[in-house]
Design a protein around this motif. Sequence first.
Motif, PDB file in Angstrom:
ATOM      1  N   ASP A  53       0.788  -1.223   0.000  1.00 37.18           N
ATOM      2  CA  ASP A  53       0.000   0.000   0.000  1.00 37.18           C
ATOM      3  C   ASP A  53       0.819   1.271   0.000  1.00 37.18           C
ATOM      4  N   THR A  54       2.104   1.161  -0.046  1.00 39.46           N
ATOM      5  CA  THR A  54       2.879   2.394  -0.107  1.00 39.46           C
ATOM      6  C   THR A  54       3.682   2.444  -1.403  1.00 39.46           C
ATOM      7  N   SER A  74       5.046   3.004  -5.125  1.00 40.46           N
ATOM      8  CA  SER A  74       4.966   4.201  -5.945  1.00 40.46           C
ATOM      9  C   SER A  74       5.507   3.965  -7.338  1.00 40.46           C
ATOM     10  N   ARG A  85      -1.471  10.173   5.734  1.00 42.48           N
ATOM     11  CA  ARG A  85      -1.425   8.845   5.103  1.00 42.48           C
ATOM     12  C   ARG A  85      -1.953   7.757   6.034  1.00 42.48           C
ATOM     13  N   THR A  87      -7.144   2.762   2.593  1.00 41.16           N
ATOM     14  CA  THR A  87      -6.531   2.360   1.324  1.00 41.16           C
ATOM     15  C   THR A  87      -7.498   1.515   0.489  1.00 41.16           C
ATOM     16  N   VAL A 143      -3.613   6.831  -4.621  1.00 47.02           N
ATOM     17  CA  VAL A 143      -2.400   6.970  -3.822  1.00 47.02           C
ATOM     18  C   VAL A 143      -1.612   5.665  -3.790  1.00 47.02           C
ATOM     19  N   THR A 144      -2.293   4.556  -3.510  1.00 40.06           N
ATOM     20  CA  THR A 144      -1.535   3.328  -3.255  1.00 40.06           C
ATOM     21  C   THR A 144      -1.208   2.535  -4.523  1.00 40.06           C
ATOM     22  N   GLU A 196       3.945  11.532  -7.648  1.00 40.85           N
ATOM     23  CA  GLU A 196       5.013  11.588  -6.630  1.00 40.85           C
ATOM     24  C   GLU A 196       4.515  11.688  -5.187  1.00 40.85           C
ATOM     25  N   ASN A 256       4.031   9.392  -3.252  1.00 43.12           N
ATOM     26  CA  ASN A 256       4.742   8.404  -2.446  1.00 43.12           C
ATOM     27  C   ASN A 256       6.254   8.632  -2.422  1.00 43.12           C
ATOM     28  N   GLU A 257       6.697   9.758  -2.983  1.00 46.07           N
ATOM     29  CA  GLU A 257       8.128  10.059  -2.986  1.00 46.07           C
ATOM     30  C   GLU A 257       8.463  10.958  -1.804  1.00 46.07           C
TER      31      GLU A 257
END
Length: 380
Positions: free
Chosen positions: A22-23, A25, A253, A258, A302-303, A362, A364-365
């Motif tokens: 779930d994280t 990217s 977050r 999610t 997002v995920t 980005e 997740n960056e």
Amino acid sequence: MAAESAAGHATGHGTGNGTGNDTGSAVNLGTPAVPGARSSGPGATTPRPDNPALIDTFGRVATDLRVSLTDKCNLRCSYCMPAEGLEWMPGDQVLSDDELVRLMDIAVGRLGVTDIRLTGGEPLLRPNLEELVARITSLEPRPRLSMTTNGIGFAKRAGAFAEAGLNRINVSLDSVNPETFERITRRDRLRHVLDGLAAAREAGLEPVKINAVLIRGENDHEATSLLRFALENGYHLRFIEQMPLDAQHGWDRANMITATEILDLLSTEFTLTPSPAERGGAPAERWLVDGGPAEVGVIPSVTRPFCAACERTRLTADGAVRSCLFSNDETDLRMLLRGGASDEDIANVWRDTMWGKLAGHEINEAGFAQPLRPMSSIGG
Ligand code: SAM
Ligand code: SF4
């Protein structure tokens, strides 16, 4: 299906850019659709080829235009804007109907846009919207026209919108429980939204879609009742992961529900299996409910980002073109419009903006910066 196996399908579903957690990217940009475009690398450093369409350096082609008609709204959804509202755009900065129609004419006539979605803020607050819809659907080539709205006031106007050529509608609805609805939107308007949905169906604006955002501790326990409501009424429900686009910068977050959690919540009551339908550039992962044909969608912005397949270009109510919801820069077309630029000059500036579209959002960056404009001003 057990919750676990629904989540298992989820991680393997979609355009191939899922990372299995779930994280993740990773953005798999695939093969460029436009000859000469490169398939990797940051930003636009190569000259834009002579191509009339809205292409970018990663080979994507934008054919889907989101137009924000106003930044004002009559709800105050907690994940979107603060209770006191926002400082709205000054009226003289908002594009007139003539200016909007001219830009949309350039988009469909010169830039290859085939689909237009009206949004906001709340698009129904824009005066004379039925007339504007009729003008847009008279453009050549005729774009498919849809609208994302909170549905308030739509009940009385659905027939007129259908007559003006509107093709489809998405209504945002996070709860069918009046108390929960009021807590999230800070307004007691559930009845108006439900009436708007029913009127859209009666006017033939189908499929009528519902967009829902789940907030931890607020409405996540109502995921299944929302789906039950949608199934009973023939609406197509899609859950959207909450994104860092709220005006008050309160996104967290850890608090976001999610896509995997959403599927697990739904799987407590329904059996979900991946839909065989082609996803194409559509953001929603689609799941058959209890064997189908009914479906539910999950938009894992997002995920499991779907940036590699993005077909969007965006126009704000004050005339800025954006290549992405999350862009940190944008291009002002209003000055060009009001300064006497030709259609082809404007088209070229729009092409340049899209040529510079980044690979992905980005979120997740490390170092991700939320854009200055909130969702209600960009247009969701
Ligand atoms: N007012 C209209 C409505 O609510 O449908 C149109 C504009 S609204 C910004 C468009 C969509 O964005 C809605 O479905 C809303 O739920 C969604 N949205 C707003 N803020 C969001 C956020 N922070 N994360 C995810 N979706 C969001
Ligand atoms: Fe208004 Fe839509 Fe934002 Fe809710 S999500 S406050 S309805 S613009």
